[in-house]
Design an enzyme around this catalytic site. Structure first.
Site, PDB file in Angstrom:
ATOM      1  CB  SER A  51      10.391 -20.740   7.265  1.00 52.66           C
ATOM      2  OG  SER A  51      11.765 -20.961   7.723  1.00 52.66           O
ATOM      3  CB  VAL A  52       5.324 -18.232   8.351  1.00 56.17           C
ATOM      4  CG1 VAL A  52       4.892 -19.608   8.963  1.00 56.17           C
ATOM      5  CG2 VAL A  52       5.536 -17.266   9.387  1.00 56.17           C
TER       6      VAL A  52
END
Lengths: 580, 155
Positions: free
Chosen positions: A304-305
């Site tokens: 998700s980064v």
């Protein structure tokens, strides 16, 4: 005049003029012969004179030559044979030693020249107790020409043995690389082989850059002109990062952890640690399994980064604004595959909400609005399709799908299907925090002017402003609240990626990360922490990044911010979610 | 005439030879000394390098942290809290007491009793800025360099 004349017998000094007056009656023919004889004498004198001039000239010339050559140093007396080439010291940005050469002495004996073996052993063992061993006696009695007694003795031992004055005992000096910090910065500094040649990390880089190996092969060994090299690392920050990720690795029973701190304005790597690491004083450890440098030489699906880069791409393209909303209900189906959310909100979400709730569906829809080609171009621009340009030799090539498609574009929007190194991720965050300037990370000190000269504008300054807002929002009310430190304004994005095992995503093996910047109102530093396969703590249900990577970032920032001269502020307005 | 010239020349030659011998021995002596000194310099350099390595070994943040942890209770050391960081601007002047500040008080209060504050508003930073404009204190000496620290250790 007459007295002088008397001093010489008259006939030994014949003045032609006088002779002419004393014997005027002599035949003119004889006078002629005499005249030619004196002419011959003159020539001889001239030849002799020339000869002397030549000899003295040669001597004078040689003298001038010797004078110009300068004194020849007779250093050979007492100087020891140096066997390995010296290397420049490596210092951190504050001048603390990261790697240095120390002279070590090795003790040898020439048994043939030893007069009394028992006496020699008795004397030696007063300094080195292990000389009493029978093997030593055996060696000394062997009558060999040369035997090693002990490698690498301390300067003090050397001094004491030297003072004993035992015949047939001597020392050889060697340069040995010494790393005072041990494993502190091992993956950055690297290590050397037994001949003091760099074979990993910055040690290898400076060898390649200065052609030290070539010099060594030619037999040129000299200490002069090896200026210490200053690295961008800050030893104190490096220690804090390593200490905190080590604590996190232990607390969450993780297999590995990485911590990176970058300067947003210069691209300098202030700290980089990858655990497990090794002690460069014992280079064989480096070959052990799992001790690789994961920060630059390992590639991972960051999860998700990547929504950070997806949001930046969407906002920078101009096709998506912060006030836009996307449908995040149900799921998003591509043929047989289906994208769903981890914490599904099942409603229409605005762009900031997609970011703070980490919605996969919303991110995928944002990526689709830009299109696969647009995403590919943006990822190329921020360096995800090439090797990292930096000094460290150990850099890995990212992996990405070779064919552009909507489904791969959708999965890449939340960090699946594309693998990059943690350093790639941190470096790509720099332009999003500093007004859009992409600066390649460096391990050597770099001034801001130098960095500006090489910076490439990759996103608009407005996009950078919007990303700061999203980071700040997520740090204050989103998944990154545990990363915030009162006063130091930490903003960032969590990432909880499932790891692939045998071609499948495994739910309980995760790769967690927190990508942060602080102080978020005017970012100075990017901090990235990744924790590989953390286990949930007993009383806490899940092992998500918000619960392990984020608090690790908080612990790091709390300790490094005062060292990096970031003043705390408590008077700033909190970020609010703009309602649309 | 010739004789005196010759005597002078012979004398000159002998004197010259003497001077040359003298210079030669002097030069030999100097060469030995140079070699000795350069060897000594080399030894000192090596000693400095070793001491520097030792110094950085003793100064490793990891070691310092372990020591701080060990003597934590005895020295009452606590990690820095963001609330403890302030600038000079954040420090106000001491408030004037209603009775002119001469009242007894305790500790530092008594120490400063009778000292009249220069002004009742503003901060120390502003006041030092004003003083700084009047006469700037000359920086004395140079900052201690690692070498000095090493020297103190050697002695």
């Amino acid at each position: 005049m007459s007295t002088t004349m008397d001093a010489f017998p008259a006939d030994t000094f014949r003045d032609p003029a006088q002779e002419a007056t004393h014997a005027p009656a002599q035949a003119p023919a004889r006078g002629k012969a005499r005249r030619s004889a004196t002419a011959a004498g003159r020539t001889r004198v001239k030849v002799a004179m020339l000869g002397f001039v030549a000899i003295y000239g040669a001597i004078a010339g040689k003298l001038v030559y010797l004078g110009l050559k300068g004194p020849e140093h007779s250093n050979t007396l007492g100087a020891a044979i140096v066997q390995s080439s010296p290397r420049p010291d490596l210092l951190d940005r504050n001048g603390e030693v990261l790697a240095t050469d120390i002279k070590t002495s090795s003790l040898f004996a020439e048994p043939r020249r030893i007069i009394d073996v028992d006496e020699a052993i008795e004397a030696l063992s007063s300094v080195l107790p292990d000389m009493r061993e029978p093997s030593v006696r055996h060696k000394l009695k062997s009558g060999a020409g040369f035997v090693w007694l002990k490698r690498e003795i301390t300067p003090e031992q050397r001094f004491r043995i030297h003072r004993l004055g035992i015949p047939g005992i001597g020392f050889l000096d060697e340069n040995k690389r010494f790393y005072p910090g041990g494993g502190m910065a091992s993956h950055v500094v690297g290590h050397v082989n037994v001949d003091n040649q760099g074979i990993a990390g910055i040690e290898k880089y400076i060898d390649d850059e200065m052609n030290l190996n070539e010099l060594h092969k030619l037999g040129i060994v000299h200490d002069r002109g090896l200026k210490p090299r200053k690295l961008s690392l800050d030893l104190r920050v490096q220690h804090v990062v390593r200490d905190e990720i080590a604590a996190a690795k232990e607390r969450f029973h993780a297999v590995a952890a990485v911590g990176i701190v970058l300067d947003v304005h210069t691209g300098e790597v202030i700290a980089m640690s990858s655990l497990p690491d090794y002690d460069p004083n014992n280079p064989s450890e480096a070959l052990e399994k799992d001790r690789m440098n994961r920060a630059t030489a390992g590639v991972f699906e960051m999860g998700s980064v990547f929504k950070t880069f997806n949001s930046a791409m969407a906002l920078d393209s101009g096709r998506v604004s912060l006030n836009d909303s996307f449908d995040a209900r149900g799921g998003l189906a591509f043929g047989g595959q289906r994208i769903s959310d981890f914490h599904g909100k099942n409603r229409i979400l605005s762009v900031p909400e997609i970011f703070i709730y980490s919605s996969n569906i919303g991110s995928a829809r944002m990526a689709l609005k830009v299109g696969p080609q647009g995403q590919y171009d943006f990822f190329t621009k921020i360096g995800f399709h090439s090797k990292l340009k930096t000094e460290l030799p150990e850099v890995a090539m990212p992996l990405w799908p070779k064919r552009l498609s909507e489904v791969s574009s959708a999965t890449q929007s939340f960090g699946h299907g594309i693998s990059v190194s943690p350093m790639h991720t941190a470096a790509a965050t720099i332009p999003l925090m500093n007004g859009g300037k992409m600066i390649p990370p460096t391990f050597f000190v770099r001034t801001r002017a130098e960095a500006d000269a090489m910076a490439v504008q990759v996103v608009k300054p407005e996009t950078s402003e919007k990303m700061k807002y999203l980071f700040k929002l997520n740090g204050q009310i989103g998944s990154g609240t545990r990363a915030d430190v009162a006063g130091y304004r930490v903003g960032g994005k969590t990432g909880t990626a499932e790891k692939i095992e045998n071609g499948r995503y495994v739910a309980n093996k995760r790769f967690n990360s927190y990508l942060a910047a602080f102080p978020i109102d005017d970012p100075q530093y990017v901090v990235l922490v990744t924790i590989d396969e953390p286990k949930a703590e007993k009383d806490v249900g899940a092992a998500t990044a918000g619960l392990n990577a984020a608090p690790t970032v908080a612990a790091i920032v709390k300790r490094i911010a005062p060292m990096l001269n970031v003043p705390p502020r408590f008077d700033l307005a909190p970020a609010t979610l703009a309602s649309n | 005439m010739m004789r005196t010239v010759n005597i002078i020349l012979i004398g000159g030659m002998m004197a010259g030879a003497g001077v040359v011998y003298f210079l030669k021995y002097e030069a030999e002596h100097a060469t030995t000394r140079v070699a000795q000194l350069s060897r000594q310099i080399q030894q000192e350099r090596e000693a400095i390098a070793t001491l520097r390595a030792e110094w950085s070994l003793l100064n490793q943040p990891k070691r310092l942290q372990e020591m701080a942890d060990r003597y934590h209770t005895y020295l009452e050391l606590e990690p820095l809290d963001p609330n403890q960081v302030a600038t000079l601007d954040d420090i106000p002047f001491r408030q004037v007491m209603p009775d002119g500040g001469t009242a007894g008080g305790k500790g530092p209060e008594r120490l400063f009793a009778g000292v009249k504050p220069i002004e009742h508003t503003g901060t120390i930073k502003k006041s030092t800025d004003r003083v700084g404009k009047a006469d700037k204190p000359e920086p004395k000496g140079v900052d201690p360099k690692p070498n000095d620290l090493l020297n103190t250790i050697i002695r």
